[in-house]
Design a protein around this motif. Sequence first.
Motif, PDB file in Angstrom:
ATOM      1  N   GLU A   1       1.000  -1.154   0.065  1.00 35.50           N
ATOM      2  CA  GLU A   1       0.209  -0.152  -0.041  1.00 35.50           C
ATOM      3  C   GLU A   1       1.142   1.532  -0.006  1.00 35.50           C
ATOM      4  O   GLU A   1       1.572   1.456   0.895  1.00 35.50           O
ATOM      5  CB  GLU A   1      -1.093  -0.125   1.232  1.00 35.50           C
ATOM      6  N   GLY A   2       0.932   2.206  -0.750  1.00 31.90           N
ATOM      7  CA  GLY A   2       1.525   3.604  -1.326  1.00 31.90           C
ATOM      8  C   GLY A   2       0.871   4.583  -0.447  1.00 31.90           C
ATOM      9  O   GLY A   2      -0.433   4.438  -1.072  1.00 31.90           O
ATOM     10  N   ASP A   3       1.237   5.207   0.201  1.00 31.24           N
ATOM     11  CA  ASP A   3       0.715   6.086   1.154  1.00 31.24           C
ATOM     12  C   ASP A   3       1.469   7.949   0.895  1.00 31.24           C
ATOM     13  O   ASP A   3       2.437   7.806   0.515  1.00 31.24           O
ATOM     14  CB  ASP A   3       0.355   6.155   2.453  1.00 31.24           C
ATOM     15  N   ALA A   4       0.861   8.661   0.648  1.00 32.76           N
ATOM     16  CA  ALA A   4       1.192  10.184   0.751  1.00 32.76           C
ATOM     17  C   ALA A   4       0.746  10.518   2.215  1.00 32.76           C
ATOM     18  O   ALA A   4      -0.137  10.130   2.302  1.00 32.76           O
ATOM     19  CB  ALA A   4       0.278  10.811  -0.132  1.00 32.76           C
ATOM     20  N   ASP A   5       1.314  11.781   2.312  1.00 36.37           N
ATOM     21  CA  ASP A   5       1.245  13.084   3.287  1.00 36.37           C
ATOM     22  C   ASP A   5      -0.076  14.259   3.127  1.00 36.37           C
ATOM     23  O   ASP A   5      -0.960  13.290   1.645  1.00 36.37           O
ATOM     24  CB  ASP A   5       1.872  13.636   4.450  1.00 36.37           C
ATOM     25  N   GLU A   6      -0.243  14.637   3.734  1.00 38.63           N
ATOM     26  CA  GLU A   6      -1.666  15.582   3.460  1.00 38.63           C
ATOM     27  C   GLU A   6      -2.156  16.563   2.488  1.00 38.63           C
ATOM     28  O   GLU A   6      -2.483  17.231   2.187  1.00 38.63           O
ATOM     29  CB  GLU A   6      -2.501  15.824   4.858  1.00 38.63           C
ATOM     30  N   ARG A   7      -0.638  17.303   2.404  1.00 39.44           N
ATOM     31  CA  ARG A   7      -0.401  18.373   1.684  1.00 39.44           C
ATOM     32  C   ARG A   7      -0.509  17.216   0.045  1.00 39.44           C
ATOM     33  O   ARG A   7      -0.216  16.462  -0.627  1.00 39.44           O
ATOM     34  CB  ARG A   7       1.063  18.461   1.576  1.00 39.44           C
ATOM     35  N   GLY A   8      -1.009  18.559  -0.977  1.00 37.71           N
ATOM     36  CA  GLY A   8      -0.996  18.206  -2.535  1.00 37.71           C
ATOM     37  C   GLY A   8      -2.731  17.463  -2.626  1.00 37.71           C
ATOM     38  O   GLY A   8      -3.262  17.114  -1.546  1.00 37.71           O
ATOM     39  N   ASP A   9      -3.358  17.541  -3.764  1.00 42.34           N
ATOM     40  CA  ASP A   9      -5.103  17.619  -4.448  1.00 42.34           C
ATOM     41  C   ASP A   9      -5.325  15.965  -4.557  1.00 42.34           C
ATOM     42  O   ASP A   9      -3.933  15.124  -3.798  1.00 42.34           O
ATOM     43  CB  ASP A   9      -5.042  18.013  -5.710  1.00 42.34           C
ATOM     44  N   ILE A  10      -5.649  15.356  -4.113  1.00 40.83           N
ATOM     45  CA  ILE A  10      -6.146  13.745  -4.478  1.00 40.83           C
ATOM     46  C   ILE A  10      -5.126  13.307  -5.259  1.00 40.83           C
ATOM     47  O   ILE A  10      -5.103  11.916  -5.913  1.00 40.83           O
ATOM     48  CB  ILE A  10      -7.790  13.572  -4.032  1.00 40.83           C
ATOM     49  N   VAL A  11      -5.432  13.918  -7.076  1.00 40.52           N
ATOM     50  CA  VAL A  11      -5.449  12.928  -7.737  1.00 40.52           C
ATOM     51  C   VAL A  11      -3.642  13.039  -7.800  1.00 40.52           C
ATOM     52  O   VAL A  11      -2.887  12.014  -7.999  1.00 40.52           O
ATOM     53  CB  VAL A  11      -5.260  13.859  -9.211  1.00 40.52           C
ATOM     54  N   TYR A  12      -3.085  13.742  -7.130  1.00 35.57           N
ATOM     55  CA  TYR A  12      -2.034  13.949  -6.891  1.00 35.57           C
ATOM     56  C   TYR A  12      -0.543  13.002  -6.673  1.00 35.57           C
ATOM     57  O   TYR A  12      -0.161  12.538  -6.572  1.00 35.57           O
ATOM     58  CB  TYR A  12      -1.250  15.768  -6.761  1.00 35.57           C
ATOM     59  N   ASN A  13      -1.861  12.938  -4.620  1.00 37.60           N
ATOM     60  CA  ASN A  13      -1.480  12.003  -4.134  1.00 37.60           C
ATOM     61  C   ASN A  13      -1.866  10.340  -4.350  1.00 37.60           C
ATOM     62  O   ASN A  13      -0.606   9.857  -4.118  1.00 37.60           O
ATOM     63  CB  ASN A  13      -2.153  13.022  -2.651  1.00 37.60           C
ATOM     64  N   VAL A  14      -2.640  10.541  -5.583  1.00 32.07           N
ATOM     65  CA  VAL A  14      -2.891   9.203  -5.890  1.00 32.07           C
ATOM     66  C   VAL A  14      -2.029   8.886  -6.610  1.00 32.07           C
ATOM     67  O   VAL A  14      -0.841   7.564  -5.866  1.00 32.07           O
ATOM     68  CB  VAL A  14      -4.182   8.503  -6.335  1.00 32.07           C
TER      69      VAL A  14
END
Length: 189
Positions: A110-123
Amino acid sequence: MTFGGNQMRHKLLAIAIVISSGMCFAQVDTPADAVPGERQGKDYAGRPVEDVNVPTPAALPGSEQQQFEQDVKDVYFDFDRADLRMDQRRTLAADAEWLKAHPEVLITIEGDADERGDIVYNVDLSDRRAIATRDGLVQLGVSADRIVFFTGWGKLYPVCEQTDENCWSQNRRSHFEPWEPEPTQVASR
């Protein structure tokens, strides 16, 4: 956190919603040969886009589940990056050694990102993190068919919810779980 049962269904539903909402804006008249791998039934990262026969493993015994949780560590990434840092390559190498010593264990990433950035960018970023992690494991000798599922969830499932760099750094990761069958899958066999 286990990657089975209702949580898996919720995650798959969330990604299906994200994917289907993106399809509403996409043009569908792209020739099949313009999308790499589409003809082979795989996406750009080599993941199947059709139903596949995934082996149904036996659930890990409690002691092995505990050992997996203790020994297989998450891999962390720098801000806005999907390449493996040198210190995280050592972590991934230790993970690969554990997986090679336990060939019966199938995993998910499962790849994850922090809360910064929009949904598409973080996905997208978290998906590239999952792919980099999968590729790293395969290069270290873990068979690709043992990695049942790997994808990015963006910022949907944070492990830390404070708004500071220490917390954000905990959410920029690839997380491993052993693949366990749904109870209905085992019963139907």
